[in-house]
Design an enzyme around this catalytic site. Structure first.
Site, PDB file in Angstrom:
ATOM      1  N   SER A   1       0.843  -1.197   0.000  1.00  0.00           N
ATOM      2  CA  SER A   1       0.000   0.000   0.000  1.00  0.00           C
ATOM      3  C   SER A   1       0.872   1.238   0.000  1.00  0.00           C
ATOM      4  O   SER A   1       2.076   1.167   0.241  1.00  0.00           O
ATOM      5  CB  SER A   1      -0.890   0.007   1.247  1.00  0.00           C
ATOM      6  OG  SER A   1      -0.098   0.327   2.377  1.00  0.00           O
ATOM      7  N   LYS A   2       0.224   2.359  -0.263  1.00  0.00           N
ATOM      8  CA  LYS A   2       0.948   3.635  -0.278  1.00  0.00           C
ATOM      9  C   LYS A   2       1.570   3.887   1.092  1.00  0.00           C
ATOM     10  O   LYS A   2       2.652   4.464   1.200  1.00  0.00           O
ATOM     11  CB  LYS A   2      -0.031   4.744  -0.650  1.00  0.00           C
ATOM     12  CG  LYS A   2       0.583   6.128  -0.571  1.00  0.00           C
ATOM     13  CD  LYS A   2      -0.173   7.107  -1.444  1.00  0.00           C
ATOM     14  CE  LYS A   2      -0.098   8.541  -0.941  1.00  0.00           C
ATOM     15  NZ  LYS A   2       1.172   8.958  -0.393  1.00  0.00           N
TER      16      LYS A   2
END
Ligand code: GLU
Length: 510
Positions: free
Chosen positions: A261-262
């Protein structure tokens, strides 16, 4: 008959292209090139609520930066256009009508409140063969009423009428045959009258068919949609030209479990986007591989190995190598850990081999940021040639080679303590005289003259050379001293020695 290979990358312009999407585009491109096929870029913008301005340009720019060429697309044109789904409304309308006419789909008027009510009334409600008979749709209502409602402008959706209890087989080139029972599927919405647009599923299938897509290569997150897609192909009677499916393994967090994920990138300091992205609504900036100082070839090489291996131990591979070696047989089913440190290693390797003039161009913004606006590109390139072996990312070329562009502001304390003694200023004065006498400053020549002088005088080689380095570089680091002084103008070298004599305090006594 073998079909021509035609693949598509089909992003939705809902934000910056995630690095996982880039890998999908890359595999599509490699597979197309390997098979003399066509690479299509289709913009899937049917969800108008999630449309983000700038996202489409971002996708194009990212792919261009990475050398992922597109044969057919919005910019490129092609015989199967338009390549943007919002421009294909008529096509979808017509195909929705086909399904309605064939009884493969039906019209449903249920309001959000009515659906909510059904969820409360029926445990584990899903809109399917077991429940559609109690809902407000064209299967339960008289035809005249349906017509009247539509004529009155009532909102409706078209749902896919899924036959229960059928075995649906998806043939996946990585995963083999995946079989599910159709009863677990709900009657998916295919079209919404509210915006006169199809949903992802319908548009995707219709376009893959009309664009004669031979292989659907996409992320594993789309695997659950594949049985529905198989059923849609059949409902249209297109099963003979159904594309082959390839669902690529997920990209996983570098540490721990789960999907990349970011947040992982923010936490560990690596980008999850190819280019820097400025979120239009919030103004938030997310870092990108390009701006962080990665080379596109390194990113491509790194991404290619996330989920595929060449079957031997080769690591450094150009796009051409990848095109030669790639095969789905060597793609993994299980997720690939996003080893961002390996990405840095790849970049280090590619930086070391990269053309100095190109690196000089890439370093330009960093130079300007540091107030160096008048550097001669040839000078910069030569300086880079001497330090690039020590750099991981483009900006490291600056931290490693800043002294080529500006005199030291300060001198490393520990090195001063070790190398600058009471008689160093006098010896440095002498060194200035020696340097002034050298006409040919090429590395080997200057080295010979200076070392002869040191030997003649019986000076300590290490101390003199390190004091010299301290004066020119500001610390005992950097490439071979006489390579530095070959490149740097002699007056500058001498001026720096003078400055050091002036600025470095002489210790009280040795
Ligand atoms: N529009 C979908 C996406 O955003 C495409 C998925 C597919 O390739 O079918 O990824």
């Amino acid at each position: 008959m073998e079909r021509k290979v035609r693949v598509r990358f089909a992003p939705s312009p809902t934000g910056p292209l995630h690095i996982g999407g880039v890998r999908t585009a890359l595999y599509n491109y490699i597979f197309a090139r390997q098979n003399g096929g066509d690479m299509i870029l289709r913009i899937e913008d049917t969800d108008s609520r999630r449309f983000v301005p700038g996202a489409e340009d971002y996708i194009n720019e990212s792919l261009a930066w990475l050398g992922i060429g597109i044969d057919e697309g919005v910019r490129e044109g092609g015989a199967y256009g338009p390549y943007k789904q919002s421009e294909r409304r008529d096509i979808y309308r017509e195909n929705v009508k086909t399904l309605l006419d064939n009884g493969k789909a039906y019209i449903a008027f249920d309001t959000p409140e009515e659906l909510e009510e059904a969820r409360g009334r029926i445990a584990n409600f899903q809109y399917d063969a077991s429940t559609r008979g109690s809902m407000r749709n064209s299967l339960t209502m008289p035809a005249e009423e349906v017509e009247r409602l539509i004529a009155d402008g009532a909102q409706y959706v078209v749902r896919f009428k899924i036959e229960p209890d059928r075995e649906v087989k998806v043939n996946d080139l990585i995963r083999g045959e995946v079989v599910i029972n159709s009863s677990i599927l709900d009657d998916k919405v295919l079209y919404k009258s509210a915006d006169d647009l199809p949903t992802y599923h319908l548009a995707n299938i219709v376009d893959d068919h009309l664009m004669e897509v031979s292989h659907v290569i996409r992320g594993e997150e789309w695997l659950p949609s594949a049985p529905l897609h198989v059923l849609l192909y059949e409902a249209f009677g297109w099963q003979d030209t159904m594309p082959k499916f390839v669902h690529l393994p997920l990209l996983l967090k570098p540490v721990g479990n789960g999907k990349l994920s970011k947040r992982d990138g923010d936490k560990l300091g690596f980008p999850v986007f190819p280019l820097e992205w400025h979120e239009p609504a919030s103004g938030e900036i997310s870092s990108g591989y390009r701006e962080k100082g990665y080379l596109p070839e390194a990113v491509v090489n790194f991404l290619a190995l996330l989920g595929w291996n060449p079957g031997d131990d080769s690591e450094l591979m150009s796009m051409d190598d990848l095109i030669r070696k790639f095969s789905f047989a060597h793609c993994s089913k299980s997720g690939a850990k996003f080893d961002y440190k390996k990405g840095i290693w790849f970049n280090h390797e590619y930086l070391g081999k990269a053309d100095n003039a190109l690196l000089a161009q890439l370093l330009e913004p960093t130079l300007v940021e540091n107030g160096i606006t008048d550097a001669d590109p040839e000078y910069t390139a030569k300086a880079i040639g001497m330090v690039k072996g020590r750099a991981d990312l483009v900006p490291d070329l600056w931290t490693q080679g800043d002294f080529f562009f500006r005199a030291p502001e300060a001198y490393a304390e520990k090195d001063v303590k070790k190398r600058w003694s009471a008689d160093t200023p006098r010896i440095m004065e002498e060194l200035i005289g020696v340097l002034e006498g050298i006409d040919d400053m090429t590395s080997a020549n200057a080295e010979k003259i200076v070392l002869d002088w040191i030997a003649d005088k019986g000076y300590h080689l290490g101390n003199v050379m390190n004091a010299f380095r301290l004066a020119v570089v500001g610390a005992c680091r950097g490439p071979h001293m006489f390579d530095i002084t070959e490149l740097m103008p002699k007056e500058e070298v001498i001026a720096r020695i003078r400055r050091a004599i002036e600025k470095i305090p002489v210790p009280a006594n040795d």
